[in-house]
Design a protein around this motif. Structure first.
Motif, PDB file in Angstrom:
ATOM      1  N   ASP A 253      -6.075  -0.717  -4.776  1.00 44.81           N
ATOM      2  CA  ASP A 253      -5.582  -1.254  -3.507  1.00 44.81           C
ATOM      3  C   ASP A 253      -6.554  -2.306  -2.973  1.00 44.81           C
ATOM      4  O   ASP A 253      -7.592  -1.961  -2.424  1.00 44.81           O
ATOM      5  CB  ASP A 253      -5.411  -0.129  -2.483  1.00 44.81           C
ATOM      6  CG  ASP A 253      -4.677  -0.611  -1.250  1.00 44.81           C
ATOM      7  OD1 ASP A 253      -4.337  -1.813  -1.178  1.00 44.81           O
ATOM      8  OD2 ASP A 253      -4.438   0.210  -0.348  1.00 44.81           O
ATOM      9  N   GLU A 254      -6.230  -3.544  -3.156  1.00 41.53           N
ATOM     10  CA  GLU A 254      -7.073  -4.663  -2.722  1.00 41.53           C
ATOM     11  C   GLU A 254      -8.546  -4.404  -3.014  1.00 41.53           C
ATOM     12  O   GLU A 254      -9.391  -4.432  -2.114  1.00 41.53           O
ATOM     13  CB  GLU A 254      -6.877  -4.925  -1.223  1.00 41.53           C
ATOM     14  CG  GLU A 254      -5.413  -4.989  -0.849  1.00 41.53           C
ATOM     15  CD  GLU A 254      -5.110  -6.060   0.182  1.00 41.53           C
ATOM     16  OE1 GLU A 254      -5.975  -6.903   0.421  1.00 41.53           O
ATOM     17  OE2 GLU A 254      -3.998  -6.059   0.710  1.00 41.53           O
TER      18      GLU A 254
ATOM     19  N   THR B 283       0.829  -1.201   0.000  1.00 36.42           N
ATOM     20  CA  THR B 283       0.000   0.000   0.000  1.00 36.42           C
ATOM     21  C   THR B 283       0.862   1.249   0.000  1.00 36.42           C
ATOM     22  O   THR B 283       0.578   2.218  -0.713  1.00 36.42           O
ATOM     23  CB  THR B 283      -0.942  -0.011   1.215  1.00 36.42           C
ATOM     24  OG1 THR B 283      -1.798  -1.138   1.118  1.00 36.42           O
ATOM     25  CG2 THR B 283      -1.778   1.246   1.276  1.00 36.42           C
TER      26      THR B 283
HETATM   27 MG   LIG Z   1      -2.394  -2.498   2.257  1.00 38.35          MG
END
Ligand SMILES: [Mg+2]
Ligand SMILES: Nc1ncnc2c1ncn2[C@@H]1O[C@H](COP(=O)(O)OP(=O)(O)OP(=O)(O)O)[C@@H](O)[C@H]1O
Lengths: 277, 367
Positions: free
Chosen positions: B164-165, B49
């Motif tokens: 992000d995910e 991240t």
């Molecule tokens: Mg992360």
């Protein structure tokens, strides 16, 4: 045996609750009762219904001046303390800085400090500085005691604001100011309105600081106090008190409604953010 | 995939990030190509991240440079970068409807209203949300929120989309479906996608290339196939799929062949094509072999290059596959063998002695 005891204590508890409510609200109920009573003397039994005391208010010039002053002081205090409160709540929610807790509780201190101490301290300070007493000095005092309330209200609004919303806004090309205007402000707006209403109400009702720090112009509570010396005016003071009471309750209900709306808008349980009013 | 351009769009050189005394990223070097689906894969806390946020402009590197589309991004704020992000929480503006959310960025560009409306509808159709523009944000399901977030990024026509995910909040079925859709969308639009994930299966099925990260470093950057077949070290090998590790020793090297002694399987010779460059043979202690590269030989099974003997100690039935735990002589830990279930072949009960077939070309050597 045990359950019998329990039943007994529950009964006492109920009795205590009722007594407490009576003690708390009886004076409040008496106020409108005598405001509409057709007698100059404040005593039972009630003699009849009238609205003449409200008409008296309508014709009292000096009262109108006091109302104007109170509105000016109330609005200024509300706006100033809400701005200050917003800055503090924002800082507390978003940034980490040394001694944050200490600083925050220091700002909140006027919440628990006796008002008389704040008033005397401010008076001494203003005297030392040689500042003349006026409505402006009253506003100063009111901002001091209103800001903590504003912080408490706005804290829940700013805490509930997901930081990724602001980042998403920057990411989509918006400037810092644009992000504030298009994302932050709309989302905390109900909190801001709630803060304005509550701080306005506090300022409107406040007596001690207004009494100590005002010059020749008086605010409404100070005016009421000055009228109490004349027994003949007591019923009209009751009428005035009734209006103030109704107005305060209305403003507080509005404020709470806005606060809950803010919480709902952000998708949080209203109770989770800690009810204020 | 061979037609993929290799024109660089993002260049990361020595990118380092320090939080206080903690070094979250320790010198990241990578080049991401145009129109590529690139994944950052690694366990929690490895810095994925953080790296993505630095590309987006939300964090500044402590050291190193990030170049996007030929321009050094040092000092360029997030709102002036040619990237758009799909947040893990989706970050849908709760006070705006779907169309206002998607059109948010266009409005900052002072695009005319009619054009915004048209592009928003186009973007919504792209993510199968056509006609839902007037829905309020809180009326959306998790999958729909994800699509709105995607449409909001795509409508900006960015050079790079950062995710992000994005699928981690969805249930398994929806996630599988979105993986396919996301991949197809990316291929159709030809925009570079950078996906952060800790799900190796997700990374393998969607990506052109994957950077596997551990502790703030890229351990290996390769295509999914290469990662699976030739993981550079044990950590990568066990993070991507299942790998059996066996003790081994190099016994010699002659005319292009490497002689290996694997106590559990026997002695073999590997062709030098299988030996990674820069491998120090004296340090060779372990080799790897995937569960599907080991076979339990049944009567009439195809012959394999080598055969060892083992004893079945446990089975796990998965419908299409059966996983066997097998003890090999001279090896403390049981190895895992996966076998496709076929008609008329019953599961071998634990305690049976079985021949285990394998080939030398399936042996993986680590640096
Ligand atoms: Mg992360
Ligand atoms: N603002 C910050 N301040 C201090 N430490 C941070 C900060 N942001 C991240 N870290 C630390 O840096 C490391 C990497 O964080 P990062 O969020 O990049 O991990 P990640 O790979 O995305 O993990 P996950 O899969 O859990 O999201 C973590 O150890 C985290 O605690």
């Amino acid at each position: 045996m045990k359950s019998a005891l329990k039943g007994l204590s529950a009964k006492w508890l109920a009795l205590y609750a009722v007594a407490y409510m009576v003690f708390l609200y009886a004076p409040v109920i008496l106020l409108p009762m005598f405001a509409f009573n057709d007698a100059t003397i404040i005593s039972f039994p009630l003699t009849g219904f009238t609205t003449q005391w409200f008409d008296v208010l309508w014709q009292t010039e000096s009262l109108h001046g006091a109302v104007r002053n109170s509105l000016v002081v109330g609005l200024s205090s509300a706006v100033l303390s809400t701005i200050l409160g917003a800055c503090a709540a924002r800082a507390a929610a978003r940034y980490r800085f040394p001694a944050k807790r200490g600083i925050m509780s220091f700002i909140m201190l006027p919440l628990v400090l006796p008002e008389i101490i704040v008033a005397v301290a401010l008076l001494v300070l203003l005297m030392q500085l040689g500042m003349p007493l006026s409505l402006a000095t009253v506003v100063l005092g009111h901002v001091l005691i209103c800001t903590p309330f504003s912080i408490v209200i706005l804290n829940s609004a700013f805490q509930g604001l997901d930081q990724s919303l602001e980042e998403a806004s920057y990411d989509l090309g918006e400037s810092r100011w644009g992000t504030f205007r298009r994302v932050v402000l709309p989302l905390v707006m109900p909190g801001v309105v709630s803060s304005l209403l509550i701080t306005f109400t506090i300022s409107l009702d406040e007596f001690i600081i207004a009494f100590f720090l005002t010059g020749t112009e008086v605010t409404l509570p100070v005016y009421i106090w000055s009228q109490l010396r004349f027994p003949g005016k007591l019923p009209s003071v009751m009428a005035l008190g009734t209006i103030l009471l109704a107005l305060s309750v209305l403003l507080l209900i509005l404020a709470e409604w806005f606060r809950r709306r803010a919480a709902r808008k952000q998708g949080i349980e209203a109770s989770a953010t800690g009810g204020f009013a | 995939m061979a037609s993929l351009s290799t024109k660089p769009i993002i260049d990361l050189a020595g990118v380092t990030k320090t939080f206080g005394s903690f070094q979250a990223l320790k010198g990241i070097n990578a080049t991401i190509h145009e129109s590529e689906f690139f994944s950052l894969l690694g366990p929690s806390g490895c810095g994925k991240t953080t790296l993505l946020r630095m590309i987006a402009g939300f964090e500044t590197p402590t050291d190193g440079t990030i170049v996007i589309a030929g321009e050094d991004m040092a000092g360029v704020p997030a709102n002036r970068r040619p990237t758009n992000m799909v947040f893990q929480s989706y970050a849908i503006f709760p006070h705006l409807c779907v169309a206002e959310n998607v059109g948010y960025g266009l409005k900052t560009r002072k695009t005319p209203k009619a054009e915004i409306a048209r592009e928003v509808e186009q973007a919504l159709q792209m993510v199968d949300l056509g006609g839902l523009g007037s829905r309020a944000a809180h009326e959306l399901s998790g999958g729909q929120r994800q699509r709105v977030a995607l449409a909001r990024a795509l409508v900006m026509k960015p050079k790079v989309v950062l995710l992000d995910e994005p699928l981690s909040a969805l249930d398994k079925q929806l996630r599988d479906q979105m993986q396919v859709e996301l991949r197809q969308l990316q291929q159709r639009l030809g925009i570079t996608f950078i996906l952060v994930t800790h799900d190796q299966e997700e990374a393998l099925t969607m990506s052109d290339r994957i950077a596997v990260m551990f502790d703030g470093r890229i351990a290996q950057l390769a295509s999914p196939e290469e990662l699976y077949r030739r993981p550079v070290d044990r950590r990568v090998a066990s993070f991507i799929g299942v790998m059996n590790f066996l003790d081994a020793r190099a016994t010699g090297r002659m005319n292009g062949h490497l002689a290996l002694d694997i106590p559990a399987l026997g002695s073999i010779e590997l062709s030098s094509a299988q030996v990674p460059e820069g491998l120090d043979l004296r340090n060779l202690e372990t080799i790897g072999i995937r569960p599907e590269m080991l076979t339990i030989l049944f009567e009439g099974s195809e012959q394999t290059e080598h055969v060892a003997r083992g004893e079945v100690t446990g089975t796990a039935y998965y419908g299409d596959m059966t996983y066997y735990s097998v003890r090999l002589p001279g090896h403390a830990e049981d190895v895992t063998i996966s076998m496709r279930n076929t008609a008329g072949r019953s599961i071998v009960p634990p305690g049976s002695e079985v021949p285990v077939g394998w080939g030398a070309d399936s042996i993986v050597l680590f640096q």
